[in-house]
Design a protein around this motif. Structure first.
Motif, short mmCIF file in Angstrom:
data_model
loop_
_atom_site.label_atom_id
_atom_site.label_comp_id
_atom_site.label_asym_id
_atom_site.label_seq_id
_atom_site.Cartn_x
_atom_site.Cartn_y
_atom_site.Cartn_z
N ASN A 74 19.25 10.56 0.16
CA ASN A 74 18.61 10.56 -1.15
C ASN A 74 18.67 9.20 -1.84
O ASN A 74 17.86 8.93 -2.73
N ALA A 75 19.58 8.33 -1.44
CA ALA A 75 19.74 7.04 -2.11
C ALA A 75 18.48 6.20 -1.97
O ALA A 75 17.84 6.17 -0.92
N GLY A 76 18.13 5.51 -3.04
CA GLY A 76 16.97 4.63 -3.01
C GLY A 76 16.85 3.84 -4.29
O GLY A 76 17.53 4.12 -5.28
N ILE A 77 15.97 2.83 -4.27
CA ILE A 77 15.76 2.01 -5.46
C ILE A 77 14.26 1.78 -5.68
O ILE A 77 13.47 1.84 -4.75
N MET A 78 13.91 1.54 -6.92
CA MET A 78 12.61 0.98 -7.28
C MET A 78 12.90 -0.15 -8.26
O MET A 78 13.26 0.09 -9.41
N HIS A 79 12.76 -1.37 -7.79
CA HIS A 79 13.18 -2.53 -8.56
C HIS A 79 12.17 -2.88 -9.65
O HIS A 79 10.96 -2.71 -9.47
N ALA A 80 12.67 -3.37 -10.77
CA ALA A 80 11.80 -3.73 -11.89
C ALA A 80 10.82 -4.84 -11.53
O ALA A 80 9.74 -4.95 -12.13
N ASP A 81 11.15 -5.68 -10.54
CA ASP A 81 10.28 -6.78 -10.13
C ASP A 81 9.32 -6.39 -9.02
O ASP A 81 8.58 -7.23 -8.49
N ASP A 82 9.31 -5.12 -8.65
CA ASP A 82 8.38 -4.61 -7.64
C ASP A 82 7.01 -4.49 -8.27
O ASP A 82 6.83 -3.80 -9.27
N ALA A 83 6.02 -5.18 -7.70
CA ALA A 83 4.69 -5.21 -8.31
C ALA A 83 3.62 -5.04 -7.23
O ALA A 83 3.74 -4.18 -6.36
N ASP A 84 2.58 -5.87 -7.26
CA ASP A 84 1.52 -5.77 -6.26
C ASP A 84 1.77 -6.76 -5.12
O ASP A 84 2.83 -7.38 -5.05
N ALA A 85 0.79 -6.89 -4.23
CA ALA A 85 0.98 -7.74 -3.05
C ALA A 85 1.15 -9.20 -3.42
O ALA A 85 1.77 -9.97 -2.67
N ILE A 86 0.61 -9.60 -4.56
CA ILE A 86 0.69 -11.00 -4.98
C ILE A 86 2.00 -11.29 -5.68
O ILE A 86 2.67 -12.30 -5.42
N ALA A 87 2.41 -10.40 -6.56
CA ALA A 87 3.52 -10.70 -7.47
C ALA A 87 4.89 -10.26 -6.98
O ALA A 87 5.91 -10.69 -7.53
N THR A 88 4.96 -9.40 -5.98
CA THR A 88 6.27 -8.92 -5.52
C THR A 88 7.01 -10.00 -4.75
O THR A 88 6.51 -10.48 -3.72
N PRO A 89 8.19 -10.42 -5.19
CA PRO A 89 8.96 -11.43 -4.46
C PRO A 89 9.42 -10.89 -3.10
O PRO A 89 9.71 -9.70 -2.96
#
Length: 275
Positions: free
Chosen positions: A92-107
């Motif tokens: 069940n463990a997982g994350i959704m990071h605040a900096d997760d964005a689109d293909a261009i902006a996601t580091p």
């Protein structure tokens, strides 16, 4: 309590809150022994106090684990081998990071972090669950992996690394369900919709427009609750679901089946309701 999981040994990752915590409580009430695993030791300690208060006399232990580390997951599973082996694994463990964005902006570092936890962590959990099943002579075992409804329909708000990771969980779970079916080992994905959690409420704040843009997609007009997901996990963990395997088990209040007009379901509410 109907003891649907009597005598079963379960591992729950991400157990210190949300779906993991609610599932821990239900599993203990159904007769299982539970190992609560989480990366945060303080959160685990707090959760354990709550669980022991609600479920006195049950067998529950905790372990700090980093699911992206193979050695950490291996040690977690081996701990339950000392109880007689794993019967139920809830990855069940997982994350959704605040900096997760689109293909261009996601580091790239956010992409890698998300895949390491959400995909590799599930793979490790599945791998060592199967090894424990076999090592302890289990003729059946249930693995439930938390995916998401966004792996089925995509997210309106860009969160590409998260969405891709949950798509990988669906594909991996389906294949494992087929590969291990003759051994009696079942693999199913839980696909929740957005849930009413403190994290979500903090993020929404007092922004009524932001809240509406999300609630409008639900036919019921509300977010789901963690306990509603936990009940689904109990079903998938129990023998009641003995012929349920390799599925994408969607618990979303009908969200993925709804066609939403610009006004949304809320427009159909009686006009004389008190606000």
């Amino acid at each position: 309590m109907v003891n649907r999981l009597q005598g079963k040994n379960a591992i729950i990752t991400g157990a210190a809150g949300g779906i993991g915590l609610e599932t821990t409580i239900l599993m203990l009430q159904e007769g299982a022994s539970v190992l609560m695993a989480d990366i945060s030791q303080p959160a685990l300690s707090s959760a354990l106090t709550k669980v022991q208060t609600l479920c006195p006399g049950t067998h529950v232990e905790t372990i700090q684990v980093d699911v992206s580390s193979e050695s950490s997951v291996k040690a977690m599973v081996e701990k339950v081998d000392s109880w007689g082996g794993v019967d139920i694994m809830f990855n069940n463990a997982g994350i959704m990071h605040a900096d997760d964005a689109d293909a261009i902006a996601t580091p790239e570092k956010i992409w890698d972090l998300t895949q390491n936890i959400n995909v590799k962590g599930v793979w490790f959990g599945c791998k060592y669950a199967v090894e424990s099943f076999r090592r302890n002579g289990k003729v059946k075992g249930s693995v439930i992996n938390t995916a998401s409804m966004v792996a089925l329909v995509g997210a309106a708000t860009p969160q590409l690394a998260y969405t891709a990771s949950k798509g990988a969980v669906l594909a991996m779970t389906r294949e494992l369900g087929i590969v291990h079916a003759r051994e009696g080992f079942r693999f199913n994905s839980l696909c929740p919709a957005p849930l009413n959690t403190p994290l979500l409420q903090d993020w929404l704040g007092d922004d009524k427009e932001k809240r509406y843009r999300r609630e409008v997609h639900f036919p019921s007009g509300r977010f789901g609750e963690a306990i509603e997901q936990a009940h689904a996990v109990i079903f998938l963990a129990s023998d009641e679901s003995s012929f349920v395997n390799a599925t994408d088990f969607v618990v979303d209040g009908g969200l993925t089946k709804a066609y939403v007009t610009p006004e949304g379901p809320a427009a159909a509410a009686p006009k004389n309701q008190a606000s």
